[in-house]
Design a protein around this motif. Sequence first.
Motif, mmCIF file in Angstrom:
data_model
loop_
_atom_site.group_PDB
_atom_site.id
_atom_site.type_symbol
_atom_site.label_atom_id
_atom_site.label_comp_id
_atom_site.label_asym_id
_atom_site.label_seq_id
_atom_site.Cartn_x
_atom_site.Cartn_y
_atom_site.Cartn_z
ATOM 1 N N CYS A 2 36.910 44.265 31.727
ATOM 2 C CA CYS A 2 37.705 44.503 30.522
ATOM 3 C C CYS A 2 38.902 43.550 30.551
ATOM 4 O O CYS A 2 40.020 43.944 30.851
ATOM 5 C CB CYS A 2 38.146 45.952 30.429
ATOM 6 N N ASN A 3 38.622 42.275 30.271
ATOM 7 C CA ASN A 3 39.636 41.233 30.350
ATOM 8 C C ASN A 3 39.670 40.504 29.015
ATOM 9 O O ASN A 3 38.719 39.812 28.636
ATOM 10 C CB ASN A 3 39.277 40.265 31.486
ATOM 11 N N HIS A 755 37.873 46.171 54.436
ATOM 12 C CA HIS A 755 37.602 47.473 53.839
ATOM 13 C C HIS A 755 38.802 48.097 53.155
ATOM 14 O O HIS A 755 38.739 49.261 52.747
ATOM 15 C CB HIS A 755 37.053 48.424 54.912
ATOM 16 N N ILE A 756 39.891 47.391 53.032
ATOM 17 C CA ILE A 756 41.030 47.866 52.236
ATOM 18 C C ILE A 756 41.345 46.793 51.197
ATOM 19 O O ILE A 756 41.559 45.634 51.551
ATOM 20 C CB ILE A 756 42.272 48.131 53.114
ATOM 21 N N MET A 757 41.354 47.192 49.914
ATOM 22 C CA MET A 757 41.613 46.236 48.841
ATOM 23 C C MET A 757 42.639 46.830 47.875
ATOM 24 O O MET A 757 42.775 48.060 47.753
ATOM 25 C CB MET A 757 40.311 45.903 48.100
ATOM 26 N N TYR A 758 43.339 45.926 47.199
ATOM 27 C CA TYR A 758 44.411 46.346 46.294
ATOM 28 C C TYR A 758 44.146 45.798 44.900
ATOM 29 O O TYR A 758 43.700 44.659 44.722
ATOM 30 C CB TYR A 758 45.763 45.859 46.809
ATOM 31 N N ILE A 759 44.432 46.633 43.896
ATOM 32 C CA ILE A 759 44.228 46.263 42.493
ATOM 33 C C ILE A 759 45.524 46.541 41.741
ATOM 34 O O ILE A 759 46.169 47.576 41.960
ATOM 35 C CB ILE A 759 43.074 47.067 41.862
ATOM 36 N N SER A 760 45.857 45.639 40.856
ATOM 37 C CA SER A 760 47.082 45.821 40.072
ATOM 38 C C SER A 760 46.877 46.895 39.008
ATOM 39 O O SER A 760 45.787 47.443 38.866
ATOM 40 C CB SER A 760 47.485 44.498 39.418
ATOM 41 N N THR A 761 47.907 47.163 38.230
ATOM 42 C CA THR A 761 47.856 48.220 37.227
ATOM 43 C C THR A 761 46.834 47.894 36.142
ATOM 44 O O THR A 761 46.552 46.727 35.857
ATOM 45 C CB THR A 761 49.228 48.390 36.569
ATOM 46 N N PRO A 771 47.069 46.031 26.169
ATOM 47 C CA PRO A 771 45.728 45.615 26.588
ATOM 48 C C PRO A 771 45.576 45.789 28.098
ATOM 49 O O PRO A 771 46.564 45.942 28.819
ATOM 50 C CB PRO A 771 45.698 44.138 26.209
ATOM 51 N N PRO A 772 44.342 45.805 28.592
ATOM 52 C CA PRO A 772 44.153 45.854 30.052
ATOM 53 C C PRO A 772 44.742 44.613 30.720
ATOM 54 O O PRO A 772 44.702 43.504 30.170
ATOM 55 C CB PRO A 772 42.627 45.881 30.213
ATOM 56 N N ASN A 773 45.270 44.816 31.868
ATOM 57 C CA ASN A 773 45.857 43.728 32.643
ATOM 58 C C ASN A 773 44.745 42.818 33.165
ATOM 59 O O ASN A 773 43.829 43.286 33.856
ATOM 60 C CB ASN A 773 46.639 44.340 33.805
ATOM 61 N N PRO A 774 44.760 41.512 32.865
ATOM 62 C CA PRO A 774 43.734 40.605 33.411
ATOM 63 C C PRO A 774 43.670 40.652 34.934
ATOM 64 O O PRO A 774 42.606 40.493 35.524
ATOM 65 C CB PRO A 774 44.178 39.232 32.914
ATOM 66 N N GLY A 775 44.808 40.913 35.563
ATOM 67 C CA GLY A 775 44.823 41.022 37.020
ATOM 68 C C GLY A 775 43.994 42.203 37.500
ATOM 69 O O GLY A 775 43.423 42.172 38.602
#
Length: 1523
Positions: A2-3, A755-761, A771-775
């Motif tokens: 959803c970008n 096995h640990i990952m981070y996603i922005s808002t 709109p959804p954050n492209p990040g």
Amino acid sequence: MCNYEGRSFDLEEPTKEEEEDQLFSFSSVVQDQKTNDNDNSQISPLDALTALFLCCDNFLRQIFIEKLSLCQLAIPLLIPVTDVRDKEWELIVWGMSTITKKWKTSSGLSCEKSMVEEDLPILSALRLGRPNISKSKIVNCVINEQKHDIFFNSGCKGGNLKRKLTNGLLEMTWYLPTQKHTFSDALTFINLRGNASKLKDQTQFLSAISVVTVVFVSFADADFNQDDVSLLESLYKQKGDVIFILDGSPGPKLQEVFVKMEGKKDKAKKQIQFSMSSNKNELKISTEIWKLLESKFQEGKRRNANNKRIQTCIEKAQEMNFHVDELVQDCSKMKSSADALLSRINNVESGKQKELPVQMVTKRLGEKKKEKYRLLKKGNMQIENYVDRLQQEILDLRHTQLRKHRDGHYTYDLFRGSFSNTLINRKYYFGFVKIMTDRYSIEKLQPIRTEYIEKWNALCNLRKNKPGTSKASLTSRQTELDELEEKLSRESLGLEHFNREIVQIYEMSSALKLSTGEFNNSHLPEVAAEMLLHGYPIELMDGDAVYVPLTWIKAVFNSLKCQIGNKKMFVLSVLGIQSSGKSTMLNAMFGLQFAVSAGRCTKGIFAQLVSLDTELQKETNCDLILVVDTEGLRSPEFDSDQQNNSHDNELATLVIGLGDLTIINIMGENPTDMQDTLQIAVHAFMKMENVNINPSCLFVHQNITDVTADDKTTTQKRSMLEKLDKMTTIAAKAEHCSDRYESFSDVIHFQENEHIMYISTLWQGEPPMAPPNPGYSQGILKVKKQVLELMKKSKPNHIDEFTILLTDLWNAIICENFVFSFKNSLEIQAFIALNVEFVKHARTFRICTLEHSDGIQTECKKLTAEKMKEDGKNIIDTYLKKLEADIDFFQTSMATYFQEEIKACQWKGKIEIQLQDLCRESERELNEVFKSTQKRIIGRADIDANIKKQEQVIYQKAKELADKHRNEHLSDEDLEQEFATHWNTWVSVIPSSDDYVNIKESFQEITGEYFLENDAKEVAKVLKNTFSDTNVQETDLLLGQSESDFIRRAVEFLGNITGGSVSKKAYVNQANYFKQRIIENLTREIAIHAQEGKQYTKQFGHKLLSSLSCELKMIKLGEKVSISQQGQIRLAVCIYKVELIPRLERIQEQYKRENEPRLYMESKRKDLWQMFKEECKDLHIIVKVALTISRELKSAIETSLPKKCELGIIDYLRHCSGKGFSSKMSLHAWMLIEIAEKGNFQSFVPYLSNPIQCIRTFTSEKIERMCLHNNETGTSVLQKIHSDKVHETVSGLKQAIFTLKSECAMTMKPWWSTLLERINKGLCVKPNIRFFEEERDLDLKELCDELLTELEKTEEAIVKEYDSSIFNEINTTCCDLFTADLLACQEVCPFCFALCELNGIHDHHRTDCHRPKGVAGYRWEESKKLNSDICTTAVLSDYRFRNKHTNKEWINYRNYRTVNERYASWKIEPLPGESEMFWKWFMAKYNTQLANYYDCKLADIPDGWKDITMKEATEDMKKVYDI
């Protein structure tokens, strides 16, 4: 993904050659609008998206529009038509019907609405001419202050490219109020692409539906024409207001038109406003437009005037001759059907409860099933009676469902009817049902939520402002809130509720065995599987009832397997707290359609299928991904923290156990939420490790502000790992395994960097307009790539294995103690399959060993004692090399199996040990056979020389007698009489040995010498009895001085639950079991003695009696319970007398036949008579030679037939006995079913006494029946095999002779030697026979012909002489071969004495056929009644037991494995009332007989057991063991 940045791309028009390779061509969609522009080769992104949209079907368009709307991009409302006759434009209504939006109203309340159905003011924007400003850019600024390009414009990448397709396109979006409230309520914006004056249809359509029209006008007179005048006139005539945005001072022509129109303004009764855009930037222009609009949409002003919903625009579109997607025949028809379905619920009070009544019982069903496993409310009831009552209550609930269904099934029938539709109609129907139920839920739930919020705020204010409020008042208000929560759940409605009704009726009809008429539902799982393949989710767990419909799920996935094959399916599951974005993440990652709107969070567990392309299938060794979405942890619906914790742990255990990879979703940086999620996850992973399930995990931390800073993420990962390690320590302590787990990596393979990952808002700005954050999408893409990488390392299950795993997990979860209760059926199946494979190859290997053993004996028997000493080693070396080749094949076959069956690799080491042991045993057997044969031949040298000498003497006498009568032409009768007279004379002079021991007399002497004088009377007493019983009697046991003493000692040995006891018969049975083992050992020792060619001696008799007595003394049935001295004497004497003496006498007779020359010659009398008759008749020498050879060959064939038939029988049984001989429990079940069919208790007594021996006996008898039973043609299997083996052997002989016939350029001796070489395989033919001791001049070709003729007669004679007694020689070997594989493990359950069903080397003993303890003789101490409790139920209860193994300490049945190694070696899966139907029937049927047999009182039999028929019991056993 959803970008919204996906709309920005470069695209060039393909060449002609490239278009030919594409699925669709851009040129085929775009009209031929060639221009001379330099950038003609480039394509406008808006054109490309429109072309792509045109190429989608209606269902893909719907998804396309959902994604555009989610990204806050304009969606198409009116598009050009390319495939509908007489239509140029199409109105999109169906495509956007799924769109719902959430926002806060002017009153501050949150609302959620279907944007197609909501009445909203429509604002349209169009342009006249080519203004200097960008209309779309200005509109974007008006709608969204976040500088987001909702409408594609000249400022976007590719925005200046000439458009070829989108002139006349209507795009739409919505303005939704934010906290700043630019406008007080939601608005609909529609944007027209192209010059409006050239698009009359679109302009007319917009004029009819718009509340306000914003017109961007070019001031240049040069571009102004009559079409523009007409457009302005129409705008002045429309009902809605008009705002003109002029890009400069209007020219004379334009001024004239405006002046003329202004004169009519008052008549139009509307606002016409102007704004000049010259010398103004975009922000100032948009601000002016915003102010003009704000004045029109102030609070309370024109709020509902002329508001339109998109649905109502259809009528105007039809007037304009637009094509409407929703009016397609299939779509329209299915909409009417869905509307009829929903109207039933809308028009009835409590419509959902009344129209979908069957699923309302599901919650109670689930509770009853859980109680059946947990037994929390059992009270003082006996376990089996309580379980039986619960089963009856479950059955009653199923009947309640049936009654409710019959009372009102109209709605169900409507929905079920859709399952007979075509796929496309079904997709439309399901789509409309989902759309309408979402709208229904929104309408019903919104006011309830509003009321809930008001009452919650009131309660909070009361607590704050009036702290002295009474507890009763607070409780009353809290109760009101609880009722509203319940109402929210009750009023919620979705497509899943209609599917649940289908599911529950399917499960109900299955449980009640209804399969005809309205309950002919066999096609329903097939349709569900088809829909699953087309992207529709399946509900794995009913979230309202917390119920997993296993019967339905198995049926659906079985149908799926039938439709696409048993594909490998990677399961990806997700776990996280409620409203943490799990469904959104999965939808973005895989383009799925998990519900994220309609005012409802995900409840339960849903799954969707994702297909992989060919390349990914190769890379991942997987065909499908099953994505499992779950409801959130910490759900507020549960009444207490304890309920919530229990539910969360169950949910986590299920989804983590199901998933090959589980995404642990953590939202934000709230430490409490994080700790709760991690604690639940760690517990679940630890449970999986304990039951040998090894999933992977991926921790995804969402809503992180800065995911690009490596130093920060590294710190966060380290912090996360520390938390996981801490949670592991806590969980390990709770699970009592702190010694095994100190860090999270001890539980599961884990690398924090992987096995640990981070996603922005998720949102870029403030919702609802953000709109959804492209990040966010970029982060999701990284997670997806990591998922694919982990897939490559995984070992996914097949489709059928998934349902087995789900069943095991759920059954273990509802037992509470997961690790204790988990039955790893996949692992058990893999082990059993491995065992079957091993047994298959082991049997082949054993058969090869048998053949080699026979070959060694055959080859050795051809040699003299002298030759044996010289050439014997060559023989054994040759066959050991053959054995090595067999071993290599065995090892290669198993290695190939392990490569193909990954799950079996965990037992590879143990199988290799087992294989090596078997190979060593086979090698030892061959060496022993060789040594014993060699020893026998060398030891018989003198005997054989004497026999040969006597044979030559008698032959010479017979020849002389024949010479005397050759020319007398006597009849055969006279010759036979003459031969018989002389035969007795010839044989009588052969010396006979009298040096043989009388075994019976020897036995009396041995017993007198062995036993002491004070035992002599007991021995004499036994010997006097004409009938000797070898079974252990109660009087043989040393039990104590009294019955109470016996009971006390019995409890010490086999003490049962809460004072349970065991009858004397149980001890007797166990003693008989040990006794039978002793007899088998002694029988084996006698067989070895005979094989070595030894005769019976008094010393050997002493040895047997000594072994027998010693082993009887060693039988210990308990600390103080054993066989008495008198019992030992009686048993030793009886066993020796009844079991051993007959065997010893048989081997003594065999020894005499093989070693006494006189007896040997008697065996040759028939052959010598034939030779004598031939000599007397003066036959031609060639005929004599042929007859002599044929007799020798016949003798050799007859000698070889038992071994050949033995191998033939084994081969027949391996391939033609179904699954009876494939596994221990198949054979066991086969036996029990046959015993049951006899219909009497006495047939079961041998089994109760000694199950292993009973199985051996059954195997022997079954083989005998199968082999000796005559078929329709009147021949038996053995007779057929006998005939085939004769024919096969004779054919080989014929072939050898026929080949030799063409090689007859040799003398007689070489000819005979050559023939022997070619026919000697498997045949032992004496090389030295008459006629070949000297050279003779014979016509060898004629001899071959004569010999072939005689062989025909020989074959007929042997077949005719078939005697079924040959079976006695082969039955033991056949039986031993099968039981060696099937009875390798003879362990029994420590409670009910049921046999372990596994073989080979295994970690734990187990069986699916535990039985009531009374079958083994257990009784209650106080009542003396037989005990009807079953192990699989007892281990669920709070019952306790104690015995000598527990040091007389009470142990809870759940903890039985803590007693000692024997108890720990058994894994008893808790399966109350589900897997012991046969033994329930048996105990109910033979309760009286069992009580008499064990000298007890009748057991208390649950009522449900009494209703089980023998047919049901045997059919259940056939189903359990697949026979």
